[in-house]
Design a protein around this motif. Structure first.
Motif, PDB file in Angstrom:
ATOM      1  N   UNK A  70      -0.250   2.373   5.813  1.00 30.41           N
ATOM      2  CA  UNK A  70       0.474   2.284   4.533  1.00 30.41           C
ATOM      3  C   UNK A  70       1.872   1.707   4.728  1.00 30.41           C
ATOM      4  N   UNK A  71       2.375   1.083   3.657  1.00 33.11           N
ATOM      5  CA  UNK A  71       3.740   0.538   3.687  1.00 33.11           C
ATOM      6  C   UNK A  71       4.781   1.579   3.294  1.00 33.11           C
ATOM      7  N   UNK A  72       4.405   2.505   2.401  1.00 35.44           N
ATOM      8  CA  UNK A  72       5.378   3.475   1.882  1.00 35.44           C
ATOM      9  C   UNK A  72       4.673   4.787   1.562  1.00 35.44           C
TER      10      UNK A  72
ATOM     11  N   UNK B  61       1.307  -4.250  -9.237  1.00 39.08           N
ATOM     12  CA  UNK B  61       0.245  -4.803  -8.371  1.00 39.08           C
ATOM     13  C   UNK B  61       0.258  -4.190  -6.978  1.00 39.08           C
ATOM     14  N   UNK B  62       0.626  -2.914  -6.887  1.00 35.36           N
ATOM     15  CA  UNK B  62       0.550  -2.195  -5.623  1.00 35.36           C
ATOM     16  C   UNK B  62      -0.753  -1.400  -5.564  1.00 35.36           C
ATOM     17  N   UNK B  63      -1.224  -1.131  -4.346  1.00 35.15           N
ATOM     18  CA  UNK B  63      -2.386  -0.258  -4.158  1.00 35.15           C
ATOM     19  C   UNK B  63      -1.878   1.172  -3.984  1.00 35.15           C
ATOM     20  N   UNK B  64      -2.191   2.043  -4.923  1.00 37.10           N
ATOM     21  CA  UNK B  64      -1.625   3.389  -4.952  1.00 37.10           C
ATOM     22  C   UNK B  64      -2.708   4.440  -4.708  1.00 37.10           C
TER      23      UNK B  64
ATOM     24  N   UNK C 102       0.860  -1.183   0.000  1.00 38.83           N
ATOM     25  CA  UNK C 102       0.000   0.000   0.000  1.00 38.83           C
ATOM     26  C   UNK C 102       0.898   1.236   0.000  1.00 38.83           C
ATOM     27  N   UNK C 103       0.791   2.032  -1.064  1.00 36.77           N
ATOM     28  CA  UNK C 103       1.700   3.158  -1.260  1.00 36.77           C
ATOM     29  C   UNK C 103       0.892   4.441  -1.441  1.00 36.77           C
ATOM     30  N   UNK C 104       1.323   5.499  -0.753  1.00 35.90           N
ATOM     31  CA  UNK C 104       0.694   6.811  -0.910  1.00 35.90           C
ATOM     32  C   UNK C 104       1.722   7.772  -1.504  1.00 35.90           C
ATOM     33  N   UNK C 105       1.318   8.464  -2.561  1.00 36.54           N
ATOM     34  CA  UNK C 105       2.201   9.426  -3.219  1.00 36.54           C
ATOM     35  C   UNK C 105       1.626  10.816  -3.016  1.00 36.54           C
TER      36      UNK C 105
ATOM     37  N   UNK D  19       2.883  15.757  -9.776  1.00 40.10           N
ATOM     38  CA  UNK D  19       3.671  16.378 -10.837  1.00 40.10           C
ATOM     39  C   UNK D  19       4.274  15.313 -11.731  1.00 40.10           C
ATOM     40  N   UNK D  20       5.308  15.661 -12.497  1.00 39.54           N
ATOM     41  CA  UNK D  20       5.893  14.716 -13.445  1.00 39.54           C
ATOM     42  C   UNK D  20       6.477  13.495 -12.742  1.00 39.54           C
ATOM     43  N   UNK D  21       7.253  13.729 -11.677  1.00 40.29           N
ATOM     44  CA  UNK D  21       7.881  12.609 -10.972  1.00 40.29           C
ATOM     45  C   UNK D  21       6.829  11.760 -10.275  1.00 40.29           C
ATOM     46  N   UNK D  22       5.894  12.407  -9.562  1.00 42.86           N
ATOM     47  CA  UNK D  22       4.849  11.681  -8.855  1.00 42.86           C
ATOM     48  C   UNK D  22       3.978  10.871  -9.794  1.00 42.86           C
ATOM     49  N   UNK D  23       3.602  11.446 -10.926  1.00 49.01           N
ATOM     50  CA  UNK D  23       2.752  10.745 -11.898  1.00 49.01           C
ATOM     51  C   UNK D  23       3.480   9.546 -12.496  1.00 49.01           C
ATOM     52  N   UNK D  24       4.767   9.720 -12.808  1.00 46.96           N
ATOM     53  CA  UNK D  24       5.537   8.599 -13.358  1.00 46.96           C
ATOM     54  C   UNK D  24       5.633   7.465 -12.340  1.00 46.96           C
ATOM     55  N   UNK D  25       5.921   7.807 -11.091  1.00 48.94           N
ATOM     56  CA  UNK D  25       6.006   6.780 -10.051  1.00 48.94           C
ATOM     57  C   UNK D  25       4.667   6.072  -9.865  1.00 48.94           C
ATOM     58  N   UNK D  26       3.581   6.829  -9.910  1.00 52.15           N
ATOM     59  CA  UNK D  26       2.252   6.231  -9.745  1.00 52.15           C
ATOM     60  C   UNK D  26       1.978   5.205 -10.845  1.00 52.15           C
ATOM     61  N   UNK D  27       2.285   5.565 -12.087  1.00 54.87           N
ATOM     62  CA  UNK D  27       2.059   4.636 -13.201  1.00 54.87           C
ATOM     63  C   UNK D  27       2.932   3.397 -13.057  1.00 54.87           C
ATOM     64  N   UNK D  28       4.208   3.605 -12.759  1.00 47.90           N
ATOM     65  CA  UNK D  28       5.148   2.489 -12.664  1.00 47.90           C
ATOM     66  C   UNK D  28       4.791   1.541 -11.524  1.00 47.90           C
ATOM     67  N   UNK D  29       4.513   2.097 -10.335  1.00 47.45           N
ATOM     68  CA  UNK D  29       4.253   1.263  -9.170  1.00 47.45           C
ATOM     69  C   UNK D  29       2.891   0.593  -9.240  1.00 47.45           C
TER      70      UNK D  29
END
Length: 451
Positions: free
Chosen positions: A66-68, A23-26, A2-5, A9-19
């Motif tokens: 949350x885990x991260x 199979x993570x809950x974002x 379970x990940x909260x971002x 922005x550009x970095x946050x959106x990229x991380x959200x798509x990748x993670x």
């Protein structure tokens, strides 16, 4: 996980798509509803609109279990990232990390202070990108390369042109042509915008981008065989007096003879000239203009680095520099869609802050045996370096008898002061350092073998 971002922005959106693909809950928090709306169209995430440091909003996002928590607010003042990360940790999140834009926080004493307060990782994308560029310019190899264990193993990237001696060879035939002179392994191939994990019968084709890992002594003979030349960088021209430009100029001024920085902003040029060494010359002018580049004697430079805030300008300036005979070009390109375009147009190395940062963050989602993870431009493969845990599954059998994922390859192994390339009969031992190349879908499976 379970990940909260925090921050879309550009970095946050990229991380959200990748993670989210892992199979993570974002859940993504941002105060800009429009940014969140755009993100939700391309990523499987829950979005919450609200203040980034609001305890109520953090609790609504589920931070207590949350885990991260990843704080990557893109605003100019990023203190809010530290505040929200500290709150997340105090509210119960297991691990937290924060994007910063103040080098002072990264000194040893200050990093320790923030660790004591509960922040597991602080990262400064611009500084990481500058360090990456500085490392590239230190290498004599004209191709993009990377060191492991202080150079005991080296990864090099080669684009196969029409005169390459290995075109139409099978990977096994390539290995036979170099044996017994050289230990190496082809670990990934990018072809038609797709990344292949090569087998022995995979044929190498014109315009393939080939990723090869070899021992320290292997880079020079490999380059000789493939017809690539070494370039010793003594004079560097940098387009853009950005944060990255300033940090690169400061970093390379210690090992090159001269650095010239070009920028259109006169005030920024004056600032930079006061903050850099004597062998750094700052010139006010439009580095996108080829006549201006000629006036500044671009033909006399060994390397050209473009780090403005405009991707198109960076790519085109590098193409122009190449036409003027500059041996090595590096461009900062933030639009991921442009990376392969830049490489196809002849840019030698492409730096992307989002990809570099993603490696730092993604490491926190894997086992604690991962020392290092990196994304290289031009390939979907991820590069991981593990320290092997005693009794982990990977130590039970020789590699040929291990059920290793088909979409991953073990490239090389460092054991004490020795380094060698992995083959089928190799048996991995506890505390070995192992370099693995994996497509994203196989990373979790690889990770389980090393736990």
């Amino acid at each position: 996980m379970t990940i909260i971002i925090e921050g879309a922005g550009e970095v946050g959106s990229h991380l959200a798509k990748m993670l989210s693909e892992e199979a993570n809950d974002i859940t993504v928090i941002d105060c800009d509803a429009e940014r969140l709306s755009r993100l939700s169209l391309t990523a499987d995430v829950v979005t919450i609109t609200g203040s980034l440091s609001s305890i109520k909003v953090l609790k609504e996002a589920g931070v207590e279990s949350a885990d991260l928590f990843i704080a990557v607010n893109p605003a100019a003042s990023q203190d809010v990232n530290l505040v929200s990360a500290l709150l997340a940790k105090k509210l119960g999140c297991k691990k937290v990390c924060a994007r910063i834009n103040d080098e002072e926080y990264l000194s040893y004493e200050n990093k320790f202070l923030f660790t004591e307060m509960g922040i597991d990782l602080m990262f400064y994308p611009e500084k990481i990108a500058a360090a990456e560029i500085t490392g590239l310019l230190k290498h004599k190899a004209s191709t993009e390369s990377m060191d492991f264990a202080r150079g005991k193993l080296q990864l090099a990237v080669f684009k196969l042109e029409d005169d390459s001696p290995v075109i139409d060879m099978k990977v096994s035939e390539f290995a036979a042509a170099m044996a017994p002179k050289l230990q190496f392994r082809v670990v990934a191939i990018t072809r038609d915008n797709k990344t292949l994990m090569p087998q022995f019968d995979t044929r190498l084709k014109y315009h393939d981008v080939v990723f090869i890992i070899t021992t320290r002594d292997g880079i020079t003979p490999m380059m000789d065989f493939l017809g690539k030349s070494n370039i010793e960088v003594k004079n560097v021209m940098i387009l853009g007096a950005s944060q990255i430009g300033e940090m690169v100029a400061g970093g390379i001024s210690k090992f090159v003879e001269s650095v010239k920085v070009l920028d259109m902003d006169r005030r920024r040029c004056l600032e930079l000239s006061e903050n850099t060494d004597d062998n750094v010359l700052v010139v006010n002018g439009d580095g996108r203009d080829s006549d201006f580049l000629l006036e500044e004697n671009i033909r006399d430079y060994d390397a050209f680095v473009a780090v403005t805030d405009n991707d198109e300008a960076n790519i085109l300036a590098c193409v122009v520099a190449k036409k003027f005979g500059v041996g090595r070009t590096v461009a900062e390109v933030e639009n991921i869609e442009y990376i392969r375009l830049a490489e196809e147009m002849g840019v030698d190395a492409v730096i992307n802050k989002k990809l570099i940062t993603a490696g730092k963050i993604f490491k926190m989602t894997l086992s604690n045996k991962v020392r290092f993870i990196k994304y290289m431009s031009g390939t979907d493969a991820e590069i991981l370096e593990y320290i092997v845990a005693p009794e982990s599954a990977i130590t039970h059998n020789a590699l040929k008898d291990t059920d290793f994922p088909r979409d991953a390859i073990i490239g090389g192994i460092i054991r004490g002061n020795e380094s060698f390339i992995a083959v089928g009969d190799t048996k991995i031992e506890a505390y070995d350092r192992v370099v693995v190349f994996s497509l994203p879908n196989a990373v979790k499976e690889v990770d389980r073998l090393f736990k």
